[in-house]
Scaffold this active site. Structure first.
Site, mmCIF file in Angstrom:
data_model
loop_
_atom_site.group_PDB
_atom_site.id
_atom_site.type_symbol
_atom_site.label_atom_id
_atom_site.label_comp_id
_atom_site.label_asym_id
_atom_site.label_seq_id
_atom_site.Cartn_x
_atom_site.Cartn_y
_atom_site.Cartn_z
ATOM 1 N N SER A 93 0.845 -1.200 0.000
ATOM 2 C CA SER A 93 0.000 0.000 0.000
ATOM 3 C C SER A 93 0.875 1.244 0.000
ATOM 4 O O SER A 93 2.000 1.227 0.525
ATOM 5 C CB SER A 93 -0.894 0.014 1.245
ATOM 6 O OG SER A 93 -1.567 1.256 1.377
ATOM 7 N N TYR A 124 -1.208 0.044 10.320
ATOM 8 C CA TYR A 124 -1.422 -0.526 8.978
ATOM 9 C C TYR A 124 -0.267 -0.150 8.060
ATOM 10 O O TYR A 124 0.267 -0.994 7.326
ATOM 11 C CB TYR A 124 -2.741 0.005 8.419
ATOM 12 C CG TYR A 124 -3.035 -0.429 7.002
ATOM 13 C CD1 TYR A 124 -3.535 -1.696 6.735
ATOM 14 C CD2 TYR A 124 -2.834 0.442 5.935
ATOM 15 C CE1 TYR A 124 -3.824 -2.097 5.441
ATOM 16 C CE2 TYR A 124 -3.113 0.055 4.635
ATOM 17 C CZ TYR A 124 -3.609 -1.216 4.394
ATOM 18 O OH TYR A 124 -3.881 -1.605 3.103
#
Length: 250
Positions: free
Chosen positions: A142, A155
């Site tokens: 990501s 995250y």
């Protein structure tokens, strides 16, 4: 690309399903791994209707497979006759940043799911591709991993660690027929992001991301920002001086 064998880890994710459809249309044989047996079965049936030569399911908790990573991978490879041309790692959880800040068990769960277990799968898959002398390994990380931000640094840390791990693997196999692609998507309109406000030019569809992954893998690329403009956005964010960055609420 016709008639390839493909393992998809996290096959119920929206991007993974769209990616599987691209291979199905070329007559690939696929193994679909994930926890939801009913959803996996539905996807397998759909892929067969779209032209797949085979679509089998492997039901397991990918973050902690009961049989262990090596044995679970060997079973999936065996479903394809022992040869795996492409492996896509697409599972993960967005998680709750505030919950992870308050509870170390929750923080560890998020890191285990998004990074530790993912790196274990990359390891067993890469070793398999190395033994057979060729293949493509794709890890979906990501853009959140490019710089730690207050809104999602747990995250982001997991995805950043996963990206660094995959990039190191790409370096390990440089000059060989084993290719490792690290994918860094931005915002994608999927069920995983239903808790976020959606809409606007920064959001991409699963179809767009899957198509970008497919093209990048075919070219033997090692890193993909998708959509393409995230490369520029993250270059700016990574290079912002701390004095400016720390005033931003992102």
């Amino acid at each position: 690309m016709t008639g390839q064998t493909v393992v998809i880890l996290g096959a119920t994710s929206a991007v993974a399903e769209r990616y599987a459809r691209l291979h199905a249309a070329r007559g690939a044989r696929l193994v679909l791994a994930g926890r939801d047996s009913r959803r996996l079965g539905s996807i397998a049936t759909d892929l067969m209707a779209r032209g797949a030569a085979g679509a089998e399911v492997a039901v397991m908790d990918l973050a902690a497979p009961a049989a262990g990573f090596d044995a679970a991978w060997a079973d999936m490879a065996a479903k394809l006759g022992g040869r795996v041309d492409t492996a896509l790692l697409a599972y993960g959880i967005l998680g709750d940043q505030k919950a992870a800040e308050a509870d170390t068990a929750e923080m560890a769960r998020q890191l285990t799911t998004n990074m530790t277990s993912a790196c274990a799968w990359l390891t067993v898959a890469a070793n398999h591709l190395e033994r057979q002398g060729q293949g493509t390994l794709i890890a979906i990380a990501s853009v959140a991993g490019d710089r730690g931000r207050q809104s999602n640094y747990v995250y982001g840390a997991a995805k950043g660690g996963l990206a660094l791990f995959a990039q190191g693997m790409a370096h390990r196999f440089a000059g060989t027929k084993v290719k490792v692609l690290t994918v860094k998507p931005g915002f994608i309109d999927t069920p995983m992001t239903d808790g976020l406000a959606k809409g606007g030019p920064l959001w991409a569809t699963p179809e767009k991301v899957a198509a970008d992954i497919d093209r990048a893998a075919a070219k033997g690329a090692t890193t993909l920002y998708t959509p393409w403009f995230w490369m520029g956005i993250m270059m700016i964010i990574r290079n912002l001086p701390g004095a400016i960055f720390n005033r931003m609420k992102i």
